[in-house]
Design an enzyme around this catalytic site. Structure first.
Site, mmCIF file in Angstrom:
data_model
loop_
_atom_site.group_PDB
_atom_site.id
_atom_site.type_symbol
_atom_site.label_atom_id
_atom_site.label_comp_id
_atom_site.label_asym_id
_atom_site.label_seq_id
_atom_site.Cartn_x
_atom_site.Cartn_y
_atom_site.Cartn_z
ATOM 1 N N HIS A 182 37.903 46.479 35.894
ATOM 2 C CA HIS A 182 37.148 46.096 36.849
ATOM 3 C C HIS A 182 37.854 44.855 37.523
ATOM 4 C CE1 HIS A 182 37.439 42.364 34.190
ATOM 5 N NE2 HIS A 182 36.755 42.916 33.269
ATOM 6 N N GLY B 207 38.500 41.861 37.822
ATOM 7 C CA GLY B 207 39.246 40.819 36.987
ATOM 8 C C GLY B 207 40.539 41.479 36.518
ATOM 9 N N HIS B 208 40.388 42.690 36.073
ATOM 10 C CA HIS B 208 41.730 43.288 35.418
ATOM 11 C C HIS B 208 42.366 43.564 36.810
ATOM 12 C CE1 HIS B 208 38.870 45.194 32.195
ATOM 13 N NE2 HIS B 208 39.984 44.413 31.714
ATOM 14 N N GLN C 56 43.089 33.332 23.945
ATOM 15 C CA GLN C 56 44.125 34.220 23.662
ATOM 16 C C GLN C 56 45.486 34.206 24.556
ATOM 17 O OE1 GLN C 56 42.684 38.649 24.049
ATOM 18 N NE2 GLN C 56 43.629 38.437 26.090
ATOM 19 N N ARG D 194 32.524 44.167 28.716
ATOM 20 C CA ARG D 194 31.101 44.447 27.995
ATOM 21 C C ARG D 194 29.866 44.177 28.647
ATOM 22 N NH1 ARG D 194 34.939 42.254 24.013
ATOM 23 N NH2 ARG D 194 34.990 43.986 22.260
HETATM 24 P P1 AMP Z 1 40.537 43.140 28.115
HETATM 25 O O1 AMP Z 1 40.623 44.752 29.041
HETATM 26 O O2 AMP Z 1 39.283 42.796 28.058
HETATM 27 O O3 AMP Z 1 41.365 43.334 27.103
HETATM 28 O O4 AMP Z 1 41.434 42.446 29.174
HETATM 29 C C1 AMP Z 1 42.724 42.649 29.666
HETATM 30 C C2 AMP Z 1 43.093 41.537 30.621
HETATM 31 O O5 AMP Z 1 42.368 41.151 31.503
HETATM 32 C C3 AMP Z 1 43.274 40.322 29.648
HETATM 33 O O6 AMP Z 1 44.334 39.394 29.804
HETATM 34 C C4 AMP Z 1 41.928 39.532 30.172
HETATM 35 O O7 AMP Z 1 41.852 38.121 29.904
HETATM 36 C C5 AMP Z 1 41.954 39.903 31.530
HETATM 37 N N1 AMP Z 1 40.503 39.592 32.118
HETATM 38 C C6 AMP Z 1 39.364 40.245 31.618
HETATM 39 N N2 AMP Z 1 38.319 39.748 32.655
HETATM 40 C C7 AMP Z 1 39.019 39.019 33.274
HETATM 41 C C8 AMP Z 1 38.173 38.416 34.468
HETATM 42 N N3 AMP Z 1 36.985 38.359 34.622
HETATM 43 N N4 AMP Z 1 38.916 37.482 35.171
HETATM 44 C C9 AMP Z 1 40.499 37.611 35.160
HETATM 45 N N5 AMP Z 1 41.007 38.197 33.973
HETATM 46 C C10 AMP Z 1 40.084 39.103 33.310
#
Ligand code: AMP
Length: 285
Positions: free
Chosen positions: A34, A36-37, A153, A187
């Protein structure tokens, strides 16, 4: 763009880049990408020459009763999103490539990893550390980008990299939110519209605490009570925690003087959501 599931290919591509004097930027993810990623990807694209994204739903960071099987895996869409962002290399291994046999090594970070997520998801941060250490071992010297959304984390990974002399600079990036304030998360896809309404109590509680701190309230207990009241209004199925912590050690504070982090985790329907916000109290005591 190269898409590979093979460790040796990632090693080769990243080593070739470094040999040519190019810096490597690495964004580890579990996919279901998304904005964020993608904000991390854009940062890596901006600051580094070779942009590597890993997509791996890491089984060692899920507890036995958690959502490993249900976790979304839209790999084709993710690959298209990476392509559109100008990613150079996508590493999408299967569990067999990452864990050909059950790992005998565990990585625990004392202190920082113990409260909050450490308490409510036993083994989770250890699983994250193991996967991240392996990925950083595969990608090699790089800048690695992590979201502030997972604040604990980020600090745990940074401390692990420092303690183990892992040649990676760990870079934290701001949380990306939807316009209604909900932090983006893979999620969030589990939430129905009414559940999403209830989930909004989490960012609301964090903001209410920030406003109270800005209005001069330093007492962490009062701040937590106020945040809890805001959470209860949204009727989440459970509140795992709502804490005011020192931003580096993740230890609870009694009073907010200077920088602090307000972290929360709730459960709504089938989703467990975490979020945090930084606050700055008045330094005068
Ligand atoms: P995940 O796929 O949930 O393991 O997340 C991968 C990376 O994306 C991790 O470093 C998360 O902290 C970051 N991440 C997830 N959601 C967001 C968000 N809303 N804003 C910024 N970074 C994010």
């Amino acid at each position: 763009m190269i898409v590979t599931s093979r460790i040796d290919e990632v090693r080769q591509e990243t080593a070739d880049a470094r040999a040519a004097g190019r810096s490597v930027g690495f964004v580890p993810t579990m996919g279901a990408l998304h904005e964020g990623h993608l904000s991390l990807v854009r940062r890596a694209r901006r600051d580094d020459d070779l942009c590597v994204v890993s997509i791996f739903v890491n089984p060692t960071q899920f507890g036995p009763a958690e959502d490993l099987d249900a976790y979304p895996r839209p790999l084709d869409e993710d690959i298209r999103a990476c392509e559109a962002e100008g990613v150079d290399l996508v590493f999408a291994p299967d569990a067999e490539e990452m864990y050909p046999r059950s790992p005998a090594t565990t990585i625990g970070v004392e202190g920082i990893a113990e409260p909050m997520e450490g308490q409510h998801r036993p083994g989770h941060l250890e699983g994250v550390c193991l996967a991240v250490a392996k990925l950083l071992g595969i990608v090699g010297p790089c800048r690695a980008y992590f979201g502030e959304k997972d604040a604990q984390q980020l600090r745990v990974v940074r401390r692990m990299a420092e303690d183990l002399n892992i040649p990676a600079e760990i870079v934290g990036c701001a949380t990306v939110r939807d316009p209604d304030g909900l932090a983006l998360s893979s999620r969030n896809a589990y939430l129905s519209a009414p559940e999403r309404e209830r989930a909004l109590s989490l960012p609301r509680a964090l903001r209410a605490i920030r406003e109270a701190v800005e209005a001069g309230e330093p007492d962490a207990r009062k701040l937590r009570d106020l945040g809890r009241a805001e959470l209860e209004r949204g009727a989440p199925d459970a509140v795992d925690y709502l804490e005011v912590v020192e931003p580096e050690t993740m230890e609870s504070v009694d009073e907010v003087r200077g920088e602090a982090l307000v972290c929360g985790a709730i459960r709504v329907g089938g989703a467990r959501l975490i979020d945090n916000i930084s606050v700055r109290g008045r330094d005068d005591s």
